[in-house]
Design an enzyme around this catalytic site. Structure first.
Site, mmCIF file in Angstrom:
data_model
loop_
_atom_site.group_PDB
_atom_site.id
_atom_site.type_symbol
_atom_site.label_atom_id
_atom_site.label_comp_id
_atom_site.label_asym_id
_atom_site.label_seq_id
_atom_site.Cartn_x
_atom_site.Cartn_y
_atom_site.Cartn_z
ATOM 1 N N PRO B 47 0.811 -1.221 0.000
ATOM 2 C CA PRO B 47 0.000 0.000 0.000
ATOM 3 C C PRO B 47 0.842 1.267 0.000
ATOM 4 O O PRO B 47 1.680 1.442 0.869
ATOM 5 C CB PRO B 47 -0.794 -0.132 1.305
ATOM 6 C CG PRO B 47 0.099 -0.925 2.212
ATOM 7 C CD PRO B 47 0.875 -1.868 1.327
ATOM 8 N N ASP B 86 -2.059 2.846 2.583
ATOM 9 C CA ASP B 86 -1.435 2.917 3.887
ATOM 10 C C ASP B 86 -1.794 4.290 4.459
ATOM 11 O O ASP B 86 -1.502 5.302 3.841
ATOM 12 C CB ASP B 86 0.083 2.782 3.719
ATOM 13 C CG ASP B 86 0.768 2.445 5.019
ATOM 14 O OD1 ASP B 86 0.066 2.107 5.999
ATOM 15 O OD2 ASP B 86 1.998 2.515 5.063
ATOM 16 N N TRP B 529 4.070 0.314 10.146
ATOM 17 C CA TRP B 529 4.606 -0.785 9.336
ATOM 18 C C TRP B 529 4.001 -2.124 9.762
ATOM 19 O O TRP B 529 4.011 -3.088 9.000
ATOM 20 C CB TRP B 529 6.124 -0.855 9.441
ATOM 21 C CG TRP B 529 6.792 0.304 8.772
ATOM 22 C CD1 TRP B 529 7.272 1.436 9.369
ATOM 23 C CD2 TRP B 529 7.029 0.462 7.379
ATOM 24 N NE1 TRP B 529 7.795 2.276 8.425
ATOM 25 C CE2 TRP B 529 7.664 1.699 7.199
ATOM 26 C CE3 TRP B 529 6.762 -0.331 6.255
ATOM 27 C CZ2 TRP B 529 8.046 2.170 5.947
ATOM 28 C CZ3 TRP B 529 7.150 0.140 5.003
ATOM 29 C CH2 TRP B 529 7.782 1.372 4.864
ATOM 30 N N GLN B 565 12.434 -1.191 0.775
ATOM 31 C CA GLN B 565 11.470 -1.968 1.551
ATOM 32 C C GLN B 565 12.086 -3.181 2.244
ATOM 33 O O GLN B 565 11.390 -3.889 2.977
ATOM 34 C CB GLN B 565 10.304 -2.427 0.661
ATOM 35 C CG GLN B 565 9.498 -1.285 0.089
ATOM 36 C CD GLN B 565 8.830 -0.439 1.151
ATOM 37 O OE1 GLN B 565 8.604 -0.883 2.268
ATOM 38 N NE2 GLN B 565 8.527 0.806 0.820
ATOM 39 N N TRP B 569 8.489 -2.862 4.257
ATOM 40 C CA TRP B 569 7.399 -3.813 4.038
ATOM 41 C C TRP B 569 7.879 -5.248 3.894
ATOM 42 O O TRP B 569 7.272 -6.157 4.430
ATOM 43 C CB TRP B 569 6.614 -3.389 2.795
ATOM 44 C CG TRP B 569 5.274 -4.034 2.670
ATOM 45 C CD1 TRP B 569 4.288 -4.094 3.616
ATOM 46 C CD2 TRP B 569 4.771 -4.700 1.507
ATOM 47 N NE1 TRP B 569 3.202 -4.759 3.106
ATOM 48 C CE2 TRP B 569 3.464 -5.132 1.816
ATOM 49 C CE3 TRP B 569 5.298 -4.957 0.236
ATOM 50 C CZ2 TRP B 569 2.672 -5.820 0.895
ATOM 51 C CZ3 TRP B 569 4.497 -5.629 -0.682
ATOM 52 C CH2 TRP B 569 3.208 -6.063 -0.358
ATOM 53 N N LYS B 602 20.955 11.273 -8.915
ATOM 54 C CA LYS B 602 19.783 11.051 -8.096
ATOM 55 C C LYS B 602 18.793 12.196 -8.322
ATOM 56 O O LYS B 602 19.192 13.346 -8.418
ATOM 57 C CB LYS B 602 20.222 11.050 -6.626
ATOM 58 C CG LYS B 602 19.568 9.973 -5.816
ATOM 59 C CD LYS B 602 20.187 9.934 -4.437
ATOM 60 C CE LYS B 602 19.246 9.238 -3.481
ATOM 61 N NZ LYS B 602 19.786 9.148 -2.147
ATOM 62 N N LYS B 605 14.451 17.171 -5.105
ATOM 63 C CA LYS B 605 13.700 18.418 -5.199
ATOM 64 C C LYS B 605 14.643 19.608 -5.342
ATOM 65 O O LYS B 605 14.416 20.489 -6.143
ATOM 66 C CB LYS B 605 12.846 18.594 -3.943
ATOM 67 C CG LYS B 605 11.463 18.009 -4.124
ATOM 68 C CD LYS B 605 10.561 18.398 -2.967
ATOM 69 C CE LYS B 605 9.283 17.565 -3.048
ATOM 70 N NZ LYS B 605 8.680 17.326 -1.754
#
Lengths: 363, 668
Positions: B47, B86, B529, B565, B569, B602, B605
């Site tokens: 999610p 999530d 989590w 993850q 997750w 990479k 912003k």
């Protein structure tokens, strides 16, 4: 050719299935990419005469049925990768034609593999022919000689290719003759240098000695070995150094009078000497090409007959007269008129010679 | 004969028309309904959180997740593709704090927990329509009409069930453990969260001089990277198997010598005393130092119990410092452990917001990490400083708000994952990872060193920890509640439509079955989590509903998410699956690399080199973007992406196909 592409298609269905089964998405996609290249740049190209022929005969229908089958099956194979374009193709080629079929490619099952249609030997041989042609094209590029300029001879490192494929190669590359089993070293200069950003970092001071060692080697052998992914070890002052495709820069080019193209273990060499005979043939091919383009630019239908006007270059006019039949046949010209006074000519560059050309459609 | 395949409006225009056709003819639903009654292929959708806008990395995960289920449907499998969101956790709370212009728990309490939690709930779907649009545009077919949502009562109830299973297996316990703690967020962090936030920082470090009792001019040298822990020093730790030296050093000038004696590891004498004039007086085994008493370094803590003594610890090494480690039991896992083993007292001079308490008079109320320089100066002025220098080291920061973490003794709830270590490793070894190196490397190593999972969060917006404790301290009975039904049975006047969130759930008291007094819920919520790791069963409200679906949909044949993850997750799925079902809940996992810009940098912003996902999909199109991700490099390697290189990919692949189709359509 039809058998080949259908065999390739069935192999593709099977291989992409196997690869996706193993979650190897990238390899599956790249295999599809190779197939589309072969379909367009080899199957369709090699069969252009069948596709564009004037009569609707078995040959033409066969080519269409084959291409149709390939594209509809391909739309299913690419469906999980590119869901939009695959359905667009499927909608237009299948749903529009036969509404008993599922209404979207995404409601179809994976295509069945027809093992009987897979002919591994055929695929290997044809793939080889295509590979040779690609290398030949790159050799022509490196010598800056157009494909329309016929050449007398091509030399190939591999030992043999069945005649059927050899003929295809000759036709595609516009060469008169192929010689197999050629020793590339006779026709090619090798230049093997250390790749300084890589080797220099590790063995800075040893570079001059490395250069010496490289020069002592059989250049052909070293180049082939490295290019096929093997490592050649040398020892300098007790330091063992592995030379490989990462840390060497290898350039190969044809010796005077030859053009080279190579990949991995295979190499081809074109004899770039243009005899007066070849030169004349080159002119004719160029003229044919220019006339065909002119037909297209003027918007004539593929099957329209024309009148062809030429003027302004006595050498080329003479040559056209000598090849009257051929030119008329290829351009669908009913007559060729040599008339300086006519207006509306286009000055055309024929391999450095200027020729005035015009075409008119015959209603 | 054929309708021409024309791309009058370009690829993106064609894609829009095709999507419209799918909608009109309900193709997606028909695809979902395919192969009913056939063998199942199970996919779990990890999610995402919908409280932020999607970026190109999300396109990558969506296209990778999409291709395998599509392929399996074509192969005749029934594939259920349930989307999920999530929704709990600190990130959401931080957004709301920002929006309301408040900060920290005190201000949240002041604002009102009920209002705050409502704001959180309202905000989690703030960007859901943008996510749905992106998902549709990219052609990811997943059922977004009936998603699982981690804040729904049913979902929380399933998570409660899981916690109760662990409680009954004795895996859930309350511990007083030194924990990584974010002083800004006011909450403890779990080890996998800490692992996400390591950054290189330059900190003031120093070597302090600890005066040996009853020995003139003699000091033990100890190095620390956290000078703010020095006021809380209670012990010095050596390794008894090493050799130590007593050294005489001239700290004056050659003309006017002034001598002091220092004790430190023999092998480090040269490194530490480098430019000083020194003479080794004696060498001895560390054993001899054990029990040596020294004077309290800084006079702020009132210590009650054993302290200021040299002890032994196996973990002391000779890599850095002096071979002697300063021990403040409150601020490090090793410190805490070795202190407990040696019966050292306990003192904590730092409050929950990371500031010195009143006793530390010079710096009371100051954030501890800002006091390093002052502390060094104080030591200098009191002749207790040997040396100081700025030192670059990797220090954990809060993965959300970037505040440097403190180690802090906190009451916390844990899942005893360390008890399941071998099972975790075994279960993971049965998983096919793509690439396989994750199995034994990045993830396998993590499991081999797994520690207990701190799951409680002293926050507001999350699944409440369903543990009630008897208010009578003498009784102290505890109950873990595993369902709404159980809550209503044991609770006092539980509202019919009880919402399983703070503050409502905190109002529910149980009647203690032991002493009859009232029981109160633990104030914490749990790690979000844990929510997402519970999705294999919680998405079906198992075991309260859908038992059959769960049985056929567990474990997943396939999942795919980004490489970060492994600490998120992938870990929580594995952990909960192992604790509850004795196996990993997934069989195949494609791990995805990061997306870089066209030059291999990479995306960030600040550099402004990110690619707007909608610009990409609306100009070059979804198919080209998908093909780019599939072919650019193996999925687990970084993918370079810019509008230009996706455009190149598009030309490379579709040119050939379109030419062939053109011929077919033109001539026939």
């Amino acid at each position: 050719m039809d058998k080949w592409i259908i065999s390739k298609l069935n192999t593709l269905v099977k291989e992409v299935d196997n690869k996706l089964e193993e979650y190897n998405i990238t390899a599956a996609a790249l295999q599809i990419e190779d197939f589309t290249d072969e379909l367009s740049n080899w199957y369709v190209r090699r069969n252009r005469e069948r596709f564009w022929s004037q009569e609707i005969d078995d040959e033409k229908i066969g080519a269409y049925v084959t291409l149709y089958e390939v594209l509809t099956t391909l739309s299913k194979i690419i469906a999980p990768f590119v869901p939009f374009i695959s359905d667009e193709i499927y909608q237009n080629l299948v749903v529009g034609l036969d509404n008993s079929k599922p209404e979207s490619v995404h409601l179809c099952l994976w295509p069945e593999v027809n093992e009987e249609m897979i002919d591994t030997k055929l695929e290997e041989e044809m793939d080889l022919a295509y590979k040779i042609v690609k290398l030949g094209r790159s050799a022509r590029n490196s010598a800056n000689i157009k494909n329309r300029q016929p050449l007398s001879k091509m030399l190939i490192s591999i030992s043999n290719l069945p005649e059927y494929y050899a003929d295809i190669v000759k036709e595609e590359l516009n060469v008169k003759e192929i010689e197999f089993g050629a020793d590339m070293a006779e026709y090619v200069n090798f230049e093997i240098k250390p790749n300084l950003p890589v080797l220099g970092k590790e063995y800075g001071k040893l570079i001059p000695k490395i250069k010496e060692e490289i020069a002592k080697k059989n250049q052909m052998q070293l180049a082939t070995q490295v290019k096929t992914g093997k490592v050649e070890y040398i020892e300098i002052d007790g330091t063992e150094i592995g030379l490989d495709s990462e840390n060497l820069l290898i350039t190969m080019h044809g010796k005077e009078g030859f053009a080279f193209g190579g990949e991995g273990e295979m190499g081809v060499v074109l004899d770039t000497k243009i005899t007066p005979e070849l030169k004349k043939e080159g002119y004719i091919r160029e003229i044919l090409s220019k006339v065909q383009n002119m037909r297209k630019d003027k918007g004539f239908e593929v099957l329209d007959n024309i009148k062809l006007y030429v003027s302004g270059n006595s050498m080329l006019e003479e040559l056209i007269k000598e090849n009257d039949e051929l030119i008329k046949h290829e351009t669908l010209a009913k007559e060729i008129i040599y008339d300086l006074s006519k207006e509306g000519y286009t000055d055309t560059n024929i391999n450095g010679e200027t020729l005035k050309i015009d075409v008119e459609v015959i209603k | 004969m054929y309708k021409k395949v024309e791309l009058k409006n370009g690829f993106a225009g064609m894609e829009k028309e095709v999507a419209q056709m799918w909608k009109e003819r309900n193709i997606i639903r028909k695809n979902f309904a395919m192969n009913e009654g056939k063998r199942h292929f199970t996919f779990y959708d990890g999610p995402p959180t919908a409280n932020g806008k999607p970026h190109v990395g999300h396109i990558e995960t969506r296209v990778m997740k999409d291709i395998i289920p599509r392929y399996k449907v074509m192969k005749g499998y029934k594939v259920i593709r349930k989307a999920g969101w999530d929704t709990h956790g600190l990130p959401v709370e931080l957004e709301i704090e920002k929006k309301l212009g408040i900060s920290g728990k005190e201000q949240i309490e002041e604002y009102g927990v009920e209002k705050f939690v409502k704001e959180c709930k309202d905000s989690v779907f703030q960007y859901v329509s943008i996510w749905e649009e992106m998902t549709n545009k990219v052609g990811f077919w997943v059922d977004m009409d009936d998603p699982y949502v981690t804040y729904h009562n049913e979902y929380i109830e399933s998570v409660w069930w899981a916690l109760k299973q662990m409680w009954e297996k004795g895996l859930l316990y309350e511990g007083h453990k030194v924990m990584p703690y974010c002083p800004r967020c006011g909450t403890a962090l779990s080890s996998h969260e800490v692992a996400q936030g390591y950054k290189d920082v330059k900190d003031m470090t120093c070597v302090a001089k600890f005066k040996v009792k009853n020995e003139e001019n003699t000091y033990i040298l100890a190095w620390t990277t956290t000078p703010w822990t020095l006021p809380s020093n209670l012990a010095l730790c050596i390794n008894k198997s090493y050799e130590y030296s007593k050294v005489e050093v001239n700290i004056g000038t050659p003309e006017e010598p002034k001598y002091e004696k220092y004790i430190l590891a023999k092998d480090l004498v040269e490194k530490v005393l480098k430019d000083k004039q020194y003479k080794i007086l004696e060498n001895f085994k560390g054993e001899k130092l054990l029990g040596t008493e020294y004077e309290q370094l800084m006079p702020f803590a009132n210590v009650d119990g054993k302290a200021f003594i040299v002890i032994h610890g196996d973990y002391v090494n000779l890599e850095d410092g002096t071979g002697i480690v300063h021990i403040a039991p409150a601020y490090g896992e090793d410190d805490s452990l070795v202190s407990k083993q040696n019966g050292i007292a306990f003192v904590n001079l730092v409050d929950k917001s990371g500031k010195f308490v009143e006793e530390v008079t010079p710096w009371a109320g100051k954030f501890v990490r800002d006091c390093s320089e002052d502390i060094c100066r104080w030591l200098q002025d009191n002749n207790k400083l040997f040396s100081k220098e700025k030192h670059l080291h990797s220090y954990p920061h809060c993965w959300r708000c970037d505040t440097p973490l403190l180690y802090y003794p906190k009451e916390s709830w844990f899942v005893a994952m360390s008890k399941l270590r071998d099972e975790l490793v075994d279960n993971n070894n049965k998983v096919n990872w793509y690439p396989d190196t994750i199995r034994t490397g990045r993830f396998g190593k993590f499991l081999e060193n797994v520690i207990d999972w701190g799951i409680s969060r002293d926050r507001y917006w999350g699944t409440p920890l369903p543990i009630w404790t008897c208010e009578d301290e003498n009784c102290g009975h505890r109950e873990c509640i595993g369902s709404i039904k159980e809550l209503k049975e044991k609770g006092i006047d539980v509202p019919e439509d009880i919402e399983l969130h703070k503050p409502y759930i905190d109002e529910v008291k149980l009647k203690c079955p032991k002493c009859g007094k009232q029981m109160k819920r633990a104030r914490e919520v749990i790690d979000c989590w844990f929510d997402s790791g519970s999705m294999p069963f919680a998405q079906w409200h198992y075991p309260f509903e859908n038992k059959e679906i769960f049985d056929s949909e567990f474990p997943a044949n396939f999942i795919s998410e980004a490489v970060d993850q492994t600490r998120g997750w992938f870990y929580t799925l594995t952990a909960i699956g192992t604790a509850l079902f004795g196996r990993s809940p997934f069989e195949n996992c494609i791990v995805l690399g990061h997306v870089l810009d066209g030059k291999g940098q990479k995306m960030s912003k600040s550099k402004g080199n990110g690619v707007d996902p909608f610009l990409l999909l609306d100009t070059v199109g979804a198919d080209a973007t998908r093909w780019h991700f599939y072919t650019c490099s193996a999925p687990w390697l970084p993918t370079r992406l810019s509008l230009e290189n996706v455009e190149e990919t598009r030309k490379r692949i579709f040119k050939h196909i379109m030419e062939c189709i053109f011929i077919l359509c033109t001539i026939c």
